[in-house]
Design a protein around this motif. Structure first.
Motif, short mmCIF file in Angstrom:
data_model
loop_
_atom_site.label_atom_id
_atom_site.label_comp_id
_atom_site.label_asym_id
_atom_site.label_seq_id
_atom_site.Cartn_x
_atom_site.Cartn_y
_atom_site.Cartn_z
N TRP A 1 0.80 -1.23 0.00
CA TRP A 1 0.00 0.00 0.00
C TRP A 1 0.83 1.27 0.00
N ASN A 2 2.14 1.20 0.20
CA ASN A 2 2.87 2.46 0.37
C ASN A 2 3.14 3.19 -0.95
N ALA B 1 -3.89 -13.43 3.59
CA ALA B 1 -3.38 -14.79 3.83
C ALA B 1 -4.21 -15.83 3.08
N SER C 1 -3.26 -15.51 -0.70
CA SER C 1 -1.91 -15.98 -1.03
C SER C 1 -1.81 -17.49 -0.84
N PHE D 1 6.60 -10.72 -4.10
CA PHE D 1 5.96 -10.03 -2.97
C PHE D 1 6.77 -8.81 -2.60
N GLY E 1 6.70 -6.19 0.71
CA GLY E 1 6.04 -5.92 1.99
C GLY E 1 6.99 -6.21 3.13
N SER E 2 6.45 -6.60 4.27
CA SER E 2 7.28 -6.74 5.46
C SER E 2 8.14 -8.01 5.40
N LEU F 1 11.65 -6.67 0.55
CA LEU F 1 11.14 -6.61 1.93
C LEU F 1 11.58 -5.32 2.63
N CYS G 1 10.27 1.69 2.00
CA CYS G 1 11.25 0.67 2.42
C CYS G 1 12.68 1.20 2.35
N ARG H 1 -3.67 1.81 12.30
CA ARG H 1 -2.77 0.93 13.06
C ARG H 1 -1.33 1.43 13.04
N GLU I 1 12.35 -1.88 11.76
CA GLU I 1 11.99 -0.88 10.76
C GLU I 1 10.84 0.00 11.27
#
Ligand code: NAD
Length: 477
Positions: free
Chosen positions: A151-152, A209, A212, A226, A228-229, A251, A284, A330, A381
């Protein structure tokens, strides 16, 4: 301000409604509901898999000229539609409009780069031991790709993956970010309008989840990509490798910035403040650990704080906004947690340090100094608008501290000494090093990390490596 209609895109059709579960889309600047996102049912996912598998049979044989033409058209349409797509990004993701529109314009170059490079997916001829034998190496598309984009940078991350897959002759099912989906639906429209055959690109949404797990387990899918985190990336890479499927993982990072005594300090401040708070630090490659040599530490920190204080935070659609809200509620608690931890360990908050009261997920741009090395902010991070300032004495010392984390994505150096630049660029454990300027994430340069920051590159001439199989053919004439 109207927010675009959201949909799934399967086998060339935009789909919504039909009794599917819908998710509220919130504007992070107001927390108002602005749209509804349809989730894919299991049948939708199976239809996408079947469409991608069917389309692969013809797309893998398509001419690179045809793929190139479509990708060029996508770039052209993206530039034409940048204002509208950008407005959607600001409404669901929060970044200032100039950043959103800029993301679309800049990242249309990814489509163009892949349009150019896909015409140069060369194999090779290997001299043989027997004159009657010809040994050739062919590079063939891996098959159906399952992609998960975050989403960033909702436009950037999705168009990179789609352009690489489509350019290589693969077909793709992409699950975009449910928090900020409008840019991905807009990308589906770009490819649809540019004439991409149906089934080559499919867009699905749902519980991450569940989607995927379903896609990775399918025998149809041959490659996972992918962004993301690190935690999620490790999990998806493990699932993919258990089934012997390839993966590309972009990541998290925790980028060090090393400002040496001999640096142009004013330049470092001028470049680093807007770069740190771009997209509210949810990047990131965001600079996060500022290691400043003791001779220039006070000057750098004072200048950095002064410029940070002057930043205008607000709704990304408002004129003059330089930093918008965090993308989700969040993230406000997550960022506050880093600052609470730093305070408990005796650090000094020089500016900011708290959420901004009122509606929306706003957090004040924050600078923290006097951090002990075990502070969470220096180890995990932060993915938010927080800069940590750390004093160092020698280049050897800073290299060890910068390399002390398992991350290895971006790093930045400011120095006017050729020796320091050489020692640091060769010594930093990172996928990317930018010295005395901001030079990362161009279409023609490889983007990617090492260690916990992932594996594989996007962009540059490396971009198709993860999407191609190598086949050796030995023929006796
Ligand atoms: P998160 O770990 O819950 O999710 C990160 C991303 O992974 C999201 O896009 C999410 O939709 C997706 N995801 C989560 N579980 C998944 C699964 N099982 N299968 C497929 N996709 C899945 O964290 P978050 O709160 O959304 O974001 C915060 C963290 O994510 C940050 O700390 C940052 O490290 C990371 N992040 C990194 C990038 C990047 O560019 N590398 C981008 C976005 C988020």
């Amino acid at each position: 301000m109207t927010y675009p209609q959201l949909s799934l895109y399967i086998d060339g059709e935009f789909i919504q409604g039909g009794g599917r579960k819908e998710q509220d889309i919130l504007n992070p600047a107001t927390n108002e509901v602005i749209g509804q996102l349809p989730h894919a049912t299991k049948e939708d996912l199976d239809r996408a898999l079947a469409a991608a598998a069917r389309a692969f049979e013809s797309w893998k044989k398509s001419s690179p000229m045809e793929r190139s033409k479509i990708l060029r058209k996508v770039a052209e349409l993206a530039r034409e539609r940048a204002q509208d797509i950008g407005r959607g990004i600001t409404m669901d993701q929060g970044k200032p409009l100039a950043e959103s529109t800029g993301e679309v314009v800049a990242c249309s170059e990814h489509a163009e780069w892949h349009a150019e490079e896909c015409r140069r997916i060369y194999g090779r001829v290997i001299p043989s031991r027997n004159h009657a034998v010809r040994q050739t190496v062919l590079r063939e598309p891996v098959g159906v790709v399952a992609a998960f984009s975050p989403w960033n940078f909702p436009f950037n991350q999705a168009i990179r993956k789609i352009s690489a897959a489509v350019g290589a002759g693969c077909t793709i099912i992409l699950k975009g970010p449910e928090d900020a989906p409008s840019a991905v639906v807009a990308i589906a429209k770009l490819f649809h309008d540019a004439g991409l055959p149906k089934g080559v690109l499919n867009i699905v949404w749902g519980v991450p989840a569940e989607v995927s797990d379903h896609l990775i387990a399918s025998p149809v899918v041959r490659k996972i990509t992918f962004t993301g985190s690190t935690a999620v990336g490790k999990m998806l890479a493990a699932k993919a490798s258990a089934l012997m499927k390839r993966s590309t993982m972009e990541l998290g990072g925790h980028a060090p910035v090393i400002v040496c005594d001999d640096a142009d300090v004013d330049l470092a401040i001028k470049l680093m403040v807007p770069y740190k708070f771009r997209n509210a630090g949810q990047v990131c490659v965001s600079p996060t650990r500022f290691y400043v040599q003791e001779g220039v530490y006070d000057r750098f920190v004072a200048g950095f704080v002064e410029k940070t204080q002057a930043l205008k935070v607000g709704d990304g659609l408002a004129e003059g906004t330089q930093m918008g809200p965090l993308a989700q509620a969040r993230r406000v608690g997550a960022v506050a947690g880093f600052i609470d931890d730093a305070r408990e360990r005796g650090a000094s908050v020089l500016v900011g340090g708290a959420p901004i009261p009122g509606s929306g997920n706003f957090f004040a741009p924050t600078v923290i100094a006097d951090l002990p090395d075990n502070a969470r902010l220096l180890n995990e991070e932060p993915f938010g608008p927080v800069a940590g300032m750390i004093r160092f004495k020698s280049v050897d010392e800073v290299l060890a501290r910068a390399n002390s984390l398992p991350y290895g994505l971006a790093s930045y150096v400011f120095t006017q000494s050729n020796r320091n630049a050489h020692v640091l660029s060769t010594g930093l454990a990172a996928g990317m090093v930018s010295i005395n300027h901001l030079g990362l994430a161009l279409a023609e340069t490889p983007f990617g990390g090492i260690n916990d920051s992932g594996m594989g590159s996007e962009g540059g001439i490396e971009t198709f490596d993860g999407y191609l199989n190598t086949k050796f053919v030995s023929q006796l004439n």
